[in-house]
Design an enzyme around this catalytic site. Structure first.
Site, PDB file in Angstrom:
ATOM      1  N   HIS A  16       0.856  -1.186   0.000  1.00 13.29           N
ATOM      2  CA  HIS A  16       0.000   0.000   0.000  1.00 13.29           C
ATOM      3  C   HIS A  16       0.893   1.237   0.000  1.00 13.29           C
ATOM      4  CE1 HIS A  16      -3.735  -2.256   0.888  1.00 13.29           C
ATOM      5  NE2 HIS A  16      -2.921  -3.047   1.577  1.00 13.29           N
ATOM      6  N   ASN A  42      -6.729   0.309  -3.340  1.00 13.82           N
ATOM      7  CA  ASN A  42      -7.809   0.767  -2.451  1.00 13.82           C
ATOM      8  C   ASN A  42      -7.609   2.212  -2.001  1.00 13.82           C
ATOM      9  OD1 ASN A  42      -5.596  -0.221  -0.916  1.00 13.82           O
ATOM     10  ND2 ASN A  42      -6.899  -0.489   0.899  1.00 13.82           N
ATOM     11  N   HIS A 137      -8.405 -10.836  -1.101  1.00 16.92           N
ATOM     12  CA  HIS A 137      -8.465 -10.650   0.350  1.00 16.92           C
ATOM     13  C   HIS A 137      -9.498 -11.654   0.847  1.00 16.92           C
ATOM     14  CE1 HIS A 137      -8.299  -8.089   4.122  1.00 16.92           C
ATOM     15  NE2 HIS A 137      -9.270  -8.962   4.368  1.00 16.92           N
ATOM     16  N   ASP A 248       2.317  -6.269   2.679  1.00 18.61           N
ATOM     17  CA  ASP A 248       1.060  -5.634   3.082  1.00 18.61           C
ATOM     18  C   ASP A 248       1.345  -4.450   3.992  1.00 18.61           C
ATOM     19  OD1 ASP A 248      -1.656  -5.118   3.174  1.00 18.61           O
ATOM     20  OD2 ASP A 248      -2.096  -6.618   4.703  1.00 18.61           O
TER      21      ASP A 248
END
Length: 345
Positions: A16, A42, A137, A248
């Site tokens: 991310h 996201n 996910h 992650d």
């Protein structure tokens, strides 16, 4: 004499990077350690189209440290409305390397996620045709399912039927956290692989409650029992090419973590390869670190392995208590404590 290890430069297959000032704050940590990273989509709004992926990639490139060779590998955010034509555009772009499935409400900024996999049949058929991996996910979001059982239930309820229906679909079971998931992936066909985070290899769920609530150890999927952590370590160090590195790393401002309803996610990019080296060292498997960190991922994604090297030395260093982050602070994993391996410049 200091112990050192030299390996092919690793990649991060689950990262991310955020956007704007937050992107500029965290990107250098990943760019220093990794050759490439699968960048999660996201954002707000999510990266649902190839056009948005192009735009996000350009913002990442503009924030890139001077002289860096780091390559962002873009992904699309799967929704109930993702079309086969959009998947065709993604394939043609050459910059989109996966499509992320977030069950609606499963994690940070997943409100636009998939409500029913049956709504995505055309998109999944196109992905199967083009060989684009589905990055899952893998947690159910039903309120009546215990949060520690969400992954196991997803396997039974969703993953098994998905793979039976789309037998040619390439699937990455993201950030696995249980022995159930490790066993499932190990026994699945070769089109199924998994990423494993450093924090799920290093900690069990006690870390969230050690002497009080530890908000900086809260992530999704949540940390699990010790038996699951041990199963993940066994999978990561097994040499099985189905398992590879995906940090992650998920930065959130300190004020958003230390709150009545704090955000899920740990920031680990500041030591993205060093933490894994600790795990493999403790397991007596340093000789298998390179394959897990540098070979298995690109092999699954059908990309060339990196050709340059990095060197780590077994020298303890203290992690800062916090890092600057878009006008706030970011608390990294092991803040104020030590990590036993250091990346050499």
């Amino acid at each position: 004499m200091t112990t050192t290890i030299t390996i092919t430069r690793p990649d991060d297959w689950h990262l991310h990077l955020r956007d704007g000032a937050a992107l500029s704050a965290v990107l250098p940590d990943s760019a220093r350690r990794f050759g490439r990273a699968i960048v999660m989509p996201n954002l707000r709004p999510p990266v649902t189209t190839t056009a948005l992926a192009y735009a996000y990639r350009e913002r990442i490139m503009q924030a890139m440290p001077a002289g860096s060779g780091f390559e962002p590998l873009m992904t699309l955010y799967l929704t109930d409305n993702t079309s086969a034509e959009e998947i065709d555009r993604a394939k043609a772009s050459g910059i989109v390397h996966g499509v992320k499935l977030y069950p609606a409400g499963a994690t940070t900024n997943s409100d636009s996620g998939v409500t029913n996999i049956g709504h995505c049949v055309k998109a999944l058929e196109a992905m199967e045709k083009h060989g684009i991996p589905l990055l899952v996910h893998a947690e159910v979001t039903d309120v009546d399912v215990d949060v520690f059982d969400r992954e196991r239930v997803f396997i039974e309820r969703n993953m098994v039927p998905l793979l039976e229906r789309f037998q040619g679909l390439r699937v990455v079971f993201e950030h696995i956290t249980t022995k159930d998931a490790a066993n499932f992936v190990a026994g699945a066909p070769e089109n199924v692989a998994a990423t494993i985070t450093a924090h799920h290899l290093l900690m069990n769920r006690n870390a969230m409650f050690n002497g009080g609530i530890r908000p900086h150890h809260y992530c999704l999927p949540v940390l699990k029992r010790e038996e699951h952590r041990l199963a993940l370590v066994a999978a990561a160090t097994s040499g099985n090419p189905k398992f590879f590195l995906g940090t992650d790393s998920a930065p959130h401002a300190k004020s958003a973590k230390e709150a009545a309803c704090g955000c899920a996610g740990m920031y680990t990019a500041h030591a993205g390869i060093e933490l894994y080296t600790e795990v493999f060292d403790a397991a007596g498997s340093l000789d298998r670190l390179e394959a897990f960190a540098s070979f298995h991922g690109p092999d699954f994604y059908r990309l060339p392995r990196n050709t340059d090297k990095i060197t780590l030395e077994k020298t303890a260093w203290e992690v800062p208590a916090s890092l600057p982050f878009a006008g706030d602070e970011l608390v990294p994993l092991r803040a104020g404590s030590h990590i036993s391996w250091r990346l050499k410049d």
